[in-house]
Design an enzyme around this catalytic site. Structure first.
Site, PDB file in Angstrom:
ATOM      1  N   CYS A   1     -16.266   1.420  -0.449  1.00 44.30           N
ATOM      2  CA  CYS A   1     -15.124   0.579  -0.070  1.00 44.30           C
ATOM      3  C   CYS A   1     -14.806   0.691   1.410  1.00 44.30           C
ATOM      4  CB  CYS A   1     -13.905   0.971  -0.906  1.00 44.30           C
ATOM      5  SG  CYS A   1     -13.384   2.670  -0.665  1.00 44.30           S
TER       6      CYS A   1
ATOM      7  N   GLN B   1      -9.551  -4.205  -3.857  1.00 43.12           N
ATOM      8  CA  GLN B   1     -10.899  -3.768  -3.496  1.00 43.12           C
ATOM      9  C   GLN B   1     -11.893  -4.173  -4.575  1.00 43.12           C
ATOM     10  OE1 GLN B   1     -12.065  -1.910  -0.677  1.00 43.12           O
ATOM     11  NE2 GLN B   1     -14.002  -2.580  -1.558  1.00 43.12           N
TER      12      GLN B   1
ATOM     13  N   ARG C   1       0.900  -1.169   0.000  1.00 42.81           N
ATOM     14  CA  ARG C   1       0.000   0.000   0.000  1.00 42.81           C
ATOM     15  C   ARG C   1       0.924   1.200   0.000  1.00 42.81           C
ATOM     16  NH1 ARG C   1      -5.496   1.337   3.208  1.00 42.81           N
ATOM     17  NH2 ARG C   1      -6.161  -0.033   1.526  1.00 42.81           N
TER      18      ARG C   1
ATOM     19  N   HIS D   1      -6.873   0.529  -6.876  1.00 44.44           N
ATOM     20  CA  HIS D   1      -7.138  -0.333  -5.716  1.00 44.44           C
ATOM     21  C   HIS D   1      -7.718  -1.659  -6.234  1.00 44.44           C
ATOM     22  CE1 HIS D   1      -7.573  -1.530  -1.706  1.00 44.44           C
ATOM     23  NE2 HIS D   1      -8.428  -0.646  -1.226  1.00 44.44           N
TER      24      HIS D   1
ATOM     25  N   ARG E   1     -13.260  -8.867   0.843  1.00 38.82           N
ATOM     26  CA  ARG E   1     -11.848  -8.559   0.628  1.00 38.82           C
ATOM     27  C   ARG E   1     -10.997  -9.797   0.882  1.00 38.82           C
ATOM     28  NH1 ARG E   1      -9.989  -3.401   0.909  1.00 38.82           N
ATOM     29  NH2 ARG E   1      -8.105  -4.429   0.181  1.00 38.82           N
TER      30      ARG E   1
ATOM     31  N   ASP F   1     -17.123   7.078  -2.611  1.00 37.21           N
ATOM     32  CA  ASP F   1     -15.925   6.928  -1.786  1.00 37.21           C
ATOM     33  C   ASP F   1     -15.603   8.307  -1.211  1.00 37.21           C
ATOM     34  OD1 ASP F   1     -13.561   5.997  -0.637  1.00 37.21           O
ATOM     35  OD2 ASP F   1     -12.448   5.913  -2.524  1.00 37.21           O
TER      36      ASP F   1
HETATM   37  N1  NVA Z   1      -9.967   6.503  -2.032  1.00 36.15           N
HETATM   38  C1  NVA Z   1      -9.648   6.104  -0.688  1.00 36.15           C
HETATM   39  C2  NVA Z   1      -9.819   4.644  -0.523  1.00 36.15           C
HETATM   40  C3  NVA Z   1      -9.564   4.131   0.863  1.00 36.15           C
HETATM   41  C4  NVA Z   1      -9.729   2.661   0.988  1.00 36.15           C
HETATM   42  C5  NVA Z   1      -8.227   6.522  -0.359  1.00 36.15           C
HETATM   43  O1  NVA Z   1      -7.338   6.330  -1.181  1.00 36.15           O
HETATM   44  O2  NVA Z   1      -8.022   7.061   0.736  1.00 36.15           O
HETATM   45  N1   CP Z   2     -11.248  -0.356   1.708  1.00 33.86           N
HETATM   46  C1   CP Z   2     -10.015  -0.352   2.224  1.00 33.86           C
HETATM   47  O1   CP Z   2      -9.010  -0.531   1.522  1.00 33.86           O
HETATM   48  O2   CP Z   2      -9.984  -0.140   3.565  1.00 33.86           O
HETATM   49  P1   CP Z   2      -8.686   0.139   4.443  1.00 33.86           P
HETATM   50  O3   CP Z   2      -8.140   1.460   4.013  1.00 33.86           O
HETATM   51  O4   CP Z   2      -9.166   0.135   5.864  1.00 33.86           O
HETATM   52  O5   CP Z   2      -7.704  -0.959   4.184  1.00 33.86           O
END
Ligand code: NVA
Ligand code: CP
Length: 316
Positions: free
Chosen positions: A273, A143, A113, A140, A301, A234
């Site tokens: 998500c 997801q 990540r 992502h 997930r 989101d």
């Molecule tokens: N678009 C959000 C998704 C979090 C799972 C982010 O990148 O913060």
């Molecule tokens: N949806 C998702 O990726 O959640 P987290 O940021 O908690 O991992």
């Protein structure tokens, strides 16, 4: 050094998944079918990853991704090591190349990540083990594999569904666009003009859609969500993005509230998500309504990621 190979006809073993489009439609189909098999019963897979180690490298916070990976890998008998990079980004203490060339001596896969997609491409370039994108600024894919599973569980056909995206054209949106394009479905992406998906990913989506006949529309007109099978939103401000009162004001007309769900239609699902800062892009009345499948998405997930890992590690 290696390059990404899209849709190796033989197997997914040792491949990397940096965007959803690194997988072909048939490969995603195989992953979803295996995820359903796992979800029914983990017992036959309890030792599937015995003697295998997977390293998680996280430069951003996580609840769902971290826990679903750690618990999921344990269910398959594997070992998981979490490296917290929130205070010291990858590449700070040693080069990304050296970092990856050390980790591959112990680990069978790296799941990252990251702040920048380029970190994943650099890891992929210098290592032989699969690299999986667990969220970057642009994608992502983990997801969206879970979301595809959720959509099918709720009776939708990925090749004919009509999805509506409402809000910011962000990383999750880009991966959902790729899913729709790969399967030949329909999607309307409704955003303020300044918050459309990145042009590079709209172009890539168009290329994918050419092969399948998928129809993806980009608009600022919320009335276009009418007739959607699912409405997905989101966070207005994703991790790493700068917050501003002007962006929040621009987003307000695209909030998923009861009126928006009525516009979509009485049978439309609501998707998110998570995490959801309630009262912003979605109101409680929608998130906690029977239309919401957000917690099914979260549960899935684990099954989708486990299926992907079994394939990338050559177990299935
Ligand atoms: N678009 C959000 C998704 C979090 C799972 C982010 O990148 O913060
Ligand atoms: N949806 C998702 O990726 O959640 P987290 O940021 O908690 O991992």
């Amino acid at each position: 050094m290696r390059t990404l190979s899209v849709s190796n006809p033989v197997s997914l073993a040792r491949r990397s998944v940096l965007t959803l489009a690194d997988l072909s439609r048939a490969e995603i189909r195989g992953t979803l079918d295996l995820a359903k098999e796992l979800k029914r019963d983990y017992a036959p897979f309890a030792h599937a990853l015995q003697q295998r180690a997977i390293v998680l490298l996280f430069e951003k916070p996580s609840l769902r991704t971290r826990v679903s990976l750690e618990v999921g890998i344990a269910k398959l008998g594997g070992t998981c090591v979490y490296l917290d990079h929130q205070a010291s980004p990858i590449g700070q203490r040693e080069t990304i190349a050296d970092y990856g060339r050390n980790l591959e001596r112990w680990a069978d896969a790296l799941i990252g990540r990251v702040l920048q997609h380029a970190t994943l491409t650099e890891l992929h370039r210098w290592t032989k083990v699969p690299i999986v994108n667990a969220l970057c600024e642009a994608h992502h894919p983990c997801q969206i594999l879970a979301d595809a599973l959720t959509l099918e569980e709720h009776g939708l056909d990925l090749s004919s569904m009509r999805l509506a995206w409402l809000g910011d054209g962000n990383n999750v949106c880009h991966s959902l666009m790729q899913l729709t394009a790969i399967f030949g479905g329909q999607m309307v992406v409704v955003t303020p003009d300044d918050c459309r998906p990145a042009s590079a990913w709209m172009t890539r989506t168009s290329e994918l859609a050419l092969a399948t006949g998928a129809r993806i529309e980009y608009t600022n007109d919320i009335s276009r969500i009418a007739g959607a099978d699912a409405v997905y939103t989101d966070a207005w401000i994703s991790m790493g993005q700068s917050d501003s009162a002007s962006k929040r004001a621009a987003m307000l007309p695209y909030q998923v509230n009861e009126a928006a769900m009525q516009l979509a239609g009485k049978d439309a699902l609501f998707m998110h998500c998570l995490p959801a800062p309630r009262g912003e892009e979605v109101l409680d009345a929608v998130m906690d309504s029977p239309a919401s499948v957000a917690f099914d998405q979260a549960e899935n997930r684990m099954h989708a990621q486990n299926a992907l890992l079994l394939q990338l590690l050559g177990v299935r």
